[in-house]
Design a protein around this motif. Structure first.
Motif, short mmCIF file in Angstrom:
data_model
loop_
_atom_site.label_atom_id
_atom_site.label_comp_id
_atom_site.label_asym_id
_atom_site.label_seq_id
_atom_site.Cartn_x
_atom_site.Cartn_y
_atom_site.Cartn_z
N PRO A 1 -4.58 -6.16 12.96
CA PRO A 1 -3.75 -7.28 13.09
C PRO A 1 -3.95 -7.97 11.98
O PRO A 1 -2.90 -8.80 11.41
CB PRO A 1 -4.24 -8.05 14.46
N GLU A 2 -5.07 -8.08 11.27
CA GLU A 2 -5.33 -9.17 10.20
C GLU A 2 -4.61 -8.41 8.90
O GLU A 2 -4.44 -8.99 7.88
CB GLU A 2 -6.64 -9.18 9.84
N GLU A 3 -4.05 -7.29 8.96
CA GLU A 3 -3.18 -6.48 7.89
C GLU A 3 -1.78 -6.86 8.07
O GLU A 3 -1.09 -6.15 7.40
CB GLU A 3 -3.60 -5.13 7.78
N THR A 4 -1.34 -7.74 8.82
CA THR A 4 -0.07 -8.23 9.13
C THR A 4 0.25 -8.97 7.67
O THR A 4 -0.18 -10.13 7.58
CB THR A 4 0.25 -8.86 10.16
N ASP A 5 1.26 -8.31 6.84
CA ASP A 5 1.55 -8.98 5.63
C ASP A 5 2.80 -8.37 5.20
O ASP A 5 3.25 -7.58 5.69
CB ASP A 5 0.44 -8.56 4.67
N VAL A 6 3.41 -9.13 4.11
CA VAL A 6 4.37 -8.36 3.38
C VAL A 6 3.91 -7.63 2.16
O VAL A 6 2.94 -8.20 1.45
CB VAL A 6 5.32 -9.57 2.61
N TYR A 7 4.12 -6.24 2.16
CA TYR A 7 3.68 -5.39 1.43
C TYR A 7 4.61 -5.30 -0.03
O TYR A 7 5.99 -4.80 0.22
CB TYR A 7 3.49 -3.98 1.95
N TYR A 8 4.26 -5.47 -1.19
CA TYR A 8 5.07 -5.17 -2.24
C TYR A 8 4.59 -4.09 -3.18
O TYR A 8 3.46 -3.94 -3.26
CB TYR A 8 4.88 -6.58 -3.09
N CYS A 9 5.40 -3.41 -3.48
CA CYS A 9 5.39 -2.42 -4.55
C CYS A 9 5.29 -2.86 -5.91
O CYS A 9 6.00 -4.10 -6.21
CB CYS A 9 6.72 -1.26 -4.46
N ASP A 10 4.50 -2.21 -6.68
CA ASP A 10 4.29 -2.83 -8.08
C ASP A 10 4.27 -1.76 -9.01
O ASP A 10 3.98 -0.58 -8.85
CB ASP A 10 2.79 -3.67 -8.25
N ALA A 11 5.21 -1.92 -10.24
CA ALA A 11 5.00 -0.83 -11.26
C ALA A 11 5.06 -1.27 -12.47
O ALA A 11 5.65 -2.34 -12.82
CB ALA A 11 6.35 0.07 -10.90
N LEU A 12 4.29 -0.46 -13.30
CA LEU A 12 4.29 -0.65 -14.81
C LEU A 12 4.89 0.54 -15.49
O LEU A 12 4.36 1.45 -15.34
CB LEU A 12 2.74 -0.92 -15.41
N VAL A 13 6.13 0.25 -16.15
CA VAL A 13 6.86 1.41 -16.35
C VAL A 13 7.03 1.42 -17.97
O VAL A 13 7.30 0.09 -18.60
CB VAL A 13 8.10 1.25 -15.79
N GLN A 14 7.00 2.54 -18.56
CA GLN A 14 7.35 2.59 -19.92
C GLN A 14 8.73 3.00 -20.16
O GLN A 14 9.24 3.96 -19.42
CB GLN A 14 6.41 3.76 -20.70
N ILE A 15 9.52 2.20 -20.88
CA ILE A 15 11.01 2.55 -21.14
C ILE A 15 11.42 3.14 -22.28
O ILE A 15 12.65 3.14 -22.45
CB ILE A 15 11.52 1.09 -20.88
#
Length: 121
Positions: A87-101
């Motif tokens: 229950p304590e892992e109730t959160d908004v989960y965000y994807c994160d990326a470091l991309v070479q362009i």
């Protein structure tokens, strides 16, 4: 431009499982790092798991082996398999990326829009 699209959040009972997905698209030469953070209201965003250059995955110590972060390089997509959720892992989960362009090493850092994970009976 680089976009991240997340999916897979929702409501799950304690002890249950969810699989989150995050797909990166746009002007991508290569993906340097890609993973997940989470944030509860009023708290700082914290690391869940991230795959860094070379393929190594760093996990938060609190996960105790319950989560697995994997990557499909051909699809520029990461998956977070979350088991034995609490229950304590109730959160908004965000994807994160470091991309070479480009081919000279220019990078962009991007956050996804976030997906809600709720763990409750």
């Amino acid at each position: 431009q680089v976009q991240l699209v997340e999916s897979g959040g929702g409501l799950v009972q304690p002890g249950g499982s969810l699989r989150l997905s995050c797909a990166a698209s746009g002007s991508i030469f290569s993906v340097r790092e890609m993973g997940w953070y989470r944030q509860a209201p009023g708290k700082q965003r914290e690391l869940v798991a991230v795959i860094i250059s070379g393929g190594t995955t760093n996990y938060a110590d609190s996960l105790e082996g319950r989560f697995t972060n994997s990557r499909d390089n051909a699809k520029n997509t990461v998956y977070l398999q979350s088991n034995s959720l609490r229950p304590e892992e109730t959160d908004v989960y965000y994807c994160d990326a470091l991309v070479q362009i480009d081919d000279v090493g220019s990078t962009w850092h991007r956050w996804g829009q976030g997906t809600q994970v709720s763990v409750s009976s």
